[in-house]
Scaffold this active site. Structure first.
Site, PDB file in Angstrom:
ATOM      1  CG  ASP A   1      -0.815 -20.240  -0.871  1.00 14.76           C
ATOM      2  OD1 ASP A   1      -0.160 -20.523   0.570  1.00 14.76           O
ATOM      3  OD2 ASP A   1      -0.097 -21.221  -1.794  1.00 14.76           O
TER       4      ASP A   1
ATOM      5  CE1 TYR B   1      -3.328  -2.990   0.468  1.00 18.22           C
ATOM      6  CE2 TYR B   1      -4.589  -1.026   1.035  1.00 18.22           C
ATOM      7  CZ  TYR B   1      -4.184  -2.163   1.237  1.00 18.22           C
ATOM      8  OH  TYR B   1      -5.842  -2.991   0.965  1.00 18.22           O
TER       9      TYR B   1
ATOM     10  CG  ASP C   1      -7.850  -5.664   1.599  1.00 16.39           C
ATOM     11  OD1 ASP C   1      -8.522  -4.805   2.894  1.00 16.39           O
ATOM     12  OD2 ASP C   1      -7.803  -5.265   0.749  1.00 16.39           O
TER      13      ASP C   1
ATOM     14  CG  ASP D   1     -12.989  -7.973   2.256  1.00 16.01           C
ATOM     15  OD1 ASP D   1     -13.079  -6.392   4.018  1.00 16.01           O
ATOM     16  OD2 ASP D   1     -13.500  -7.253   1.639  1.00 16.01           O
TER      17      ASP D   1
ATOM     18  CE  LYS E   1       3.018 -17.869  -2.632  1.00 21.96           C
ATOM     19  NZ  LYS E   1       1.985 -19.438  -2.484  1.00 21.96           N
TER      20      LYS E   1
END
Ligand code: IPM
Ligand code: MG
Length: 358
Positions: free
Chosen positions: A223, A141, A247, A251, A191
């Protein structure tokens, strides 16, 4: 003691849900003898419309002078043209950066009365009680370079995932401290099989873990984490991760509860200062209809009282009131099953306020 709260109602349903949050704070103030002072500032699309800037300096200053900030939501189709020079989201990102809000706390708790609201099976979600701790002021970001880099090959663009050890360490410390107050389990998500920034993340996370031998620690790739959140979500306690992964995972995790309308959040700076907001967006499709669920904002107010002001009893009272109202069968449109009566935003806020007075 006077407690100064700056309100950023923002766009869409933001003003409707923030009004209910204020109603609850006023009720708590009367009941427990606290003097909340509110001031309202512009942020998001409404700020673009009125000033051309999604976060005017005056709004930022009002947040800096406050003890805590309550935000509704920003954004909407009116301002979402990708070629627009200014976007509401830029205001939110600047707010996070300028206020130093590096730790975003997103609790995901399934209420027994709502276990059937999820698209997942009741037995998978009914014991879910986890918290995502998302790094909020670093990573993709904010990393530089960022932007268009058109060249001889044609159009091109770049974003950069950059982390310093200091950023990782402070986020992990917040996560471990939180885990200590809960079930003492941390899942750090990265990751590391592909990304250099994730390998640094894992290295620093392991160092911090040695400071907390009483907390069980695991690493998991992002993942796999997205898969396990659906398969065995009740196993997670505190999930700590970088900005973009957080983020996306937050959700996903919100759907365990069935409605985004139930989920609060806190964005914390060093010390006690924080910005509190429901995790749902501005929901332009239902804005102005008086049907939005105010509970995420009301629960954000409870987080504010507990975290920034150390008012745990007040926070517990609000959370118990919400639980009782849901158990009694009251539902806003987002929560109602077919045939169940639906109540309005203000009616839901009134019910919580009445329960608090009782
Ligand atoms: C969130 C939102 C924001 C983010 C957007 C509105 C910039 O999705 O708070 O999760 O990506 O952080
Ligand atoms: Mg998001």
């Amino acid at each position: 003691m006077e407690i100064k709260i700056t309100l950023l109602p923002g766009d869409g349903i933001g003003p409707e849900v923030v009004a209910e949050g204020v109603k609850i704070l006023k009720t708590i103030g009367q009941k427990f003898g606290h003097n909340f002072k509110f001031s309202e500032a512009l942020a998001g699309g409404i700020a673009i419309d009125q000033t051309g800037n999604p976060l005017p300096d005056e709004s930022l200053a009002m947040c800096q002078q406050a003890d805590a900030v309550l935000l509704g939501a920003v954004g909407g189709p009116k301002w979402s043209d990708p070629s627009a020079k200014v976007r509401p989201e830029q205001g939110l990102l600047r707010l996070r950066k300028e206020l130093g809000l590096f730790a975003n706390i997103r609790p995901v708790k399934v209420y027994p009365a709502l276990a059937d609201a999820s698209t997942l099976k009741r037995e998978v979600v009914e014991k879910v009680d986890l918290v995502i701790v998302r790094e909020l002021t670093g990573g993709l970001y904010f990393g530089k370079p960022q932007g268009r880099q058109d060249n001889a090959q044609g159009r091109a663009a770049v974003d950069t995932m950059y982390y310093t050890e200091g950023e990782i360490r402070r986020l992990m410390r917040v996560s471990f401290e939180l885990a200590r107050q809960r079930r003492k389990k941390i899942t750090s998500v990265d990751k590391a099989n592909v990304l250099a920034s994730s390998r640094l993340w894992r290295e620093v996370a392991h160092e911090v873990a040695t400071e907390y031998p009483d907390v069980a620690y695991e690493d998991i790739l992002v993942d796999s984490c997205s898969m396990f959140l659906i398969r065995r979500p009740a196993d997670f306690d505190v999930v700590a991760t970088e900005n973009m992964f957080g983020d996306i995972l937050s959700d996903e995790a919100s759907m365990l509860v069935g409605s985004m309308g139930m989920l609060p959040s806190a964005s914390l700076a060093e010390g006690k200062f924080g910005l509190y907001e429901p995790i749902h967006g501005s929901a332009p499709d239902i804005a102005g209809k008086g049907i939005a669920n105010p509970l995420a904002t009301i629960l954000s107010v409870a987080m504010m009282l507990r975290t920034t002001f150390n008012l745990s009893q007040e926070a517990d009272t609000i959370e118990q009131a919400v639980e009782a109202i849901l158990a009694a069968g009251h539902r806003t449109a987002d929560l109602a099953t077919p045939g169940q009566p639906k109540i309005s935003t203000t009616a839901m806020g009134d019910l919580v306020a009445e329960a608090l007075k009782a």
